[in-house]
Scaffold this active site. Sequence first.
Site, PDB file in Angstrom:
ATOM      1  N   ARG A   1       0.794  -1.322   0.142  1.00 48.57           N
ATOM      2  CA  ARG A   1       0.054   0.068  -0.022  1.00 48.57           C
ATOM      3  C   ARG A   1       0.797   1.141   0.093  1.00 48.57           C
ATOM      4  O   ARG A   1       0.601   2.147  -0.601  1.00 48.57           O
ATOM      5  CB  ARG A   1      -1.018   0.153   1.202  1.00 48.57           C
TER       6      ARG A   1
ATOM      7  N   TYR B   1     -17.027  16.484 -14.836  1.00 51.37           N
ATOM      8  CA  TYR B   1     -17.624  15.140 -14.600  1.00 51.37           C
ATOM      9  C   TYR B   1     -18.733  15.086 -13.604  1.00 51.37           C
ATOM     10  O   TYR B   1     -18.574  15.458 -12.504  1.00 51.37           O
ATOM     11  CB  TYR B   1     -16.515  14.047 -14.528  1.00 51.37           C
TER      12      TYR B   1
ATOM     13  N   ASP C   1      -8.061  18.852 -14.343  1.00 53.21           N
ATOM     14  CA  ASP C   1      -8.441  17.491 -14.758  1.00 53.21           C
ATOM     15  C   ASP C   1      -7.967  17.461 -16.338  1.00 53.21           C
ATOM     16  O   ASP C   1      -8.736  18.202 -16.959  1.00 53.21           O
ATOM     17  CB  ASP C   1      -9.612  17.111 -14.558  1.00 53.21           C
TER      18      ASP C   1
ATOM     19  N   LYS D   1      -9.387   6.211 -18.666  1.00 50.75           N
ATOM     20  CA  LYS D   1      -9.793   6.551 -20.132  1.00 50.75           C
ATOM     21  C   LYS D   1      -8.486   6.463 -21.030  1.00 50.75           C
ATOM     22  O   LYS D   1      -8.197   5.510 -21.133  1.00 50.75           O
ATOM     23  CB  LYS D   1     -10.294   8.252 -20.003  1.00 50.75           C
TER      24      LYS D   1
HETATM   25  O1  P1T Z   1     -14.202   6.875 -13.269  1.00 53.64           O
HETATM   26  P1  P1T Z   1     -12.935   7.314 -12.435  1.00 53.64           P
HETATM   27  O2  P1T Z   1     -11.712   6.397 -12.953  1.00 53.64           O
HETATM   28  O3  P1T Z   1     -13.257   7.396 -10.991  1.00 53.64           O
HETATM   29  O4  P1T Z   1     -12.722   8.877 -12.994  1.00 53.64           O
HETATM   30  C1  P1T Z   1     -13.675   9.841 -12.766  1.00 53.64           C
HETATM   31  C2  P1T Z   1     -13.465  10.767 -13.687  1.00 53.64           C
HETATM   32  C3  P1T Z   1     -12.499  12.036 -13.475  1.00 53.64           C
HETATM   33  N1  P1T Z   1     -12.705  12.957 -14.254  1.00 53.64           N
HETATM   34  C4  P1T Z   1     -13.056  13.090 -15.739  1.00 53.64           C
HETATM   35  C5  P1T Z   1     -12.877  14.162 -16.633  1.00 53.64           C
HETATM   36  C6  P1T Z   1     -13.843  11.846 -15.865  1.00 53.64           C
HETATM   37  O5  P1T Z   1     -14.427  11.844 -17.206  1.00 53.64           O
HETATM   38  C7  P1T Z   1     -14.023  10.702 -15.034  1.00 53.64           C
HETATM   39  C8  P1T Z   1     -14.871   9.704 -15.338  1.00 53.64           C
HETATM   40  N2  P1T Z   1     -15.783   9.956 -16.389  1.00 53.64           N
HETATM   41  C9  P1T Z   1     -16.746   8.883 -16.670  1.00 53.64           C
HETATM   42  C10 P1T Z   1     -16.851   7.679 -16.465  1.00 53.64           C
HETATM   43  C11 P1T Z   1     -17.426   9.356 -18.050  1.00 53.64           C
HETATM   44  O6  P1T Z   1     -18.101   8.599 -18.885  1.00 53.64           O
HETATM   45  O7  P1T Z   1     -17.504  10.642 -18.059  1.00 53.64           O
END
Ligand code: P1T
Length: 391
Positions: free
Chosen positions: A56, A109, A181, A206
């Site tokens: 961890r 998001y 972001d 992504k």
């Molecule tokens: O899903 P996660 O890995 O926890 O990430 C969150 C997140 C953070 N920032 C942006 C710009 C994002 O698009 C996302 C997650 N977005 C999606 C799941 C979506 O379909 O837009």
Amino acid sequence: MSISQLQGFATKAIHAGEEPDFRDGATGDVVVPVHLSTTFARTKVKTPTAGYEYTRSLNPTRKALETKLAALENANYGLAFASGLAAETTLLTALLRSGDHIVAFDDLYGGTKRLFNNVFVNYGVEVTFVDATGVSTVEKAIKPATRLIWIESPSNPLLKVCDISAIAKIAAANGLILVVDNTFLSPYFQKPLDLGADVVVHSSTKYIGGHSDVLGGALLLNNHEYYEKLQYHQNAIGAVLSPFDSYLTLRGVKTLALRMRQHQQNAFRIADYLSKHPKVTRVIYPGLETHPQHALAKAQGTGFGGVLSFEIVGSQSDAEVFLEKLRVIALAESLGGVESLIELPSVMTHSSVPKEVREQVGISDTLIRLSAGVEDVDDLINDLEQALTHV
Ligand code: P1T
């Protein structure tokens, strides 16, 4: 080979963090092994012999990914988390206290807004959402308690672009932390730290992972003091990326440059096709000259990415018919995978944002978001064409 010798982006994506180990007893793997061991033995009580104690706190596979991602964002430090939201939670917990205030972009998001509005509000953190495409609007929202500015550029799902350098100057002048972001463009197209941001956030689920098979998040930064706090909280909170997920992300990110070029090429072709279609009323893609911040997007990055949003004639049920008729493009949340994904933000990714707030920001019930994959683009356009005939 040292990281300083790795100049080009694609070279760094392949080699940074994964230099072969030729020391005695090492094997010279060109791919970092998946270190599944949860703990690391030592020969002396007081010091971890090989630098590792417990997975961890630090794991060699995760470390390789953190090094690679830091190299790609031109950052001194990188940390990898179990998801984008895990990275965000750790950042907010490490750098904010009860009573602090955030100025955030009103187009983010949905899950990030939910984290601010429904979770951190319970710990005394207040957020003001503003249209961050207006630099002075951001400045005006700053209060004595403000500690942090949080933006996405381009934003999710409206692909609004904000002036990162100008906002960074405002943040610096007011002693605030600027968080960007960078999920939508990836470091291949945009490097917010070079533009003056303090911390870059990624949902590595992504483009960085790129294959829709691994959830993850990352924080990249240059400030040593913030890094120490973040690393401490990463260990204390424990939302770390697993060794196997680190390996999958390492594997995915090696082709980031190739993929981003193709994502963008396909997005341009699709945006062009949709712009000319009589049933399409609006196309939002920062690469189009019609996009209100096209010039800014061109100036602060080296590309426009692979995500576009659009609206079609009719009501939400027409949008649903269209989406359900697609055969090649998957109707699914998420973005940035090699496969094209399409979704209806009002019902899917942004359903946690109240309707009146969605309307205020511009997320209509018929807004469709498309993440162009790297398939043959004619197959994608033919799929859109046949589905549009049903509207
Ligand atoms: O899903 P996660 O890995 O926890 O990430 C969150 C997140 C953070 N920032 C942006 C710009 C994002 O698009 C996302 C997650 N977005 C999606 C799941 C979506 O379909 O837009």
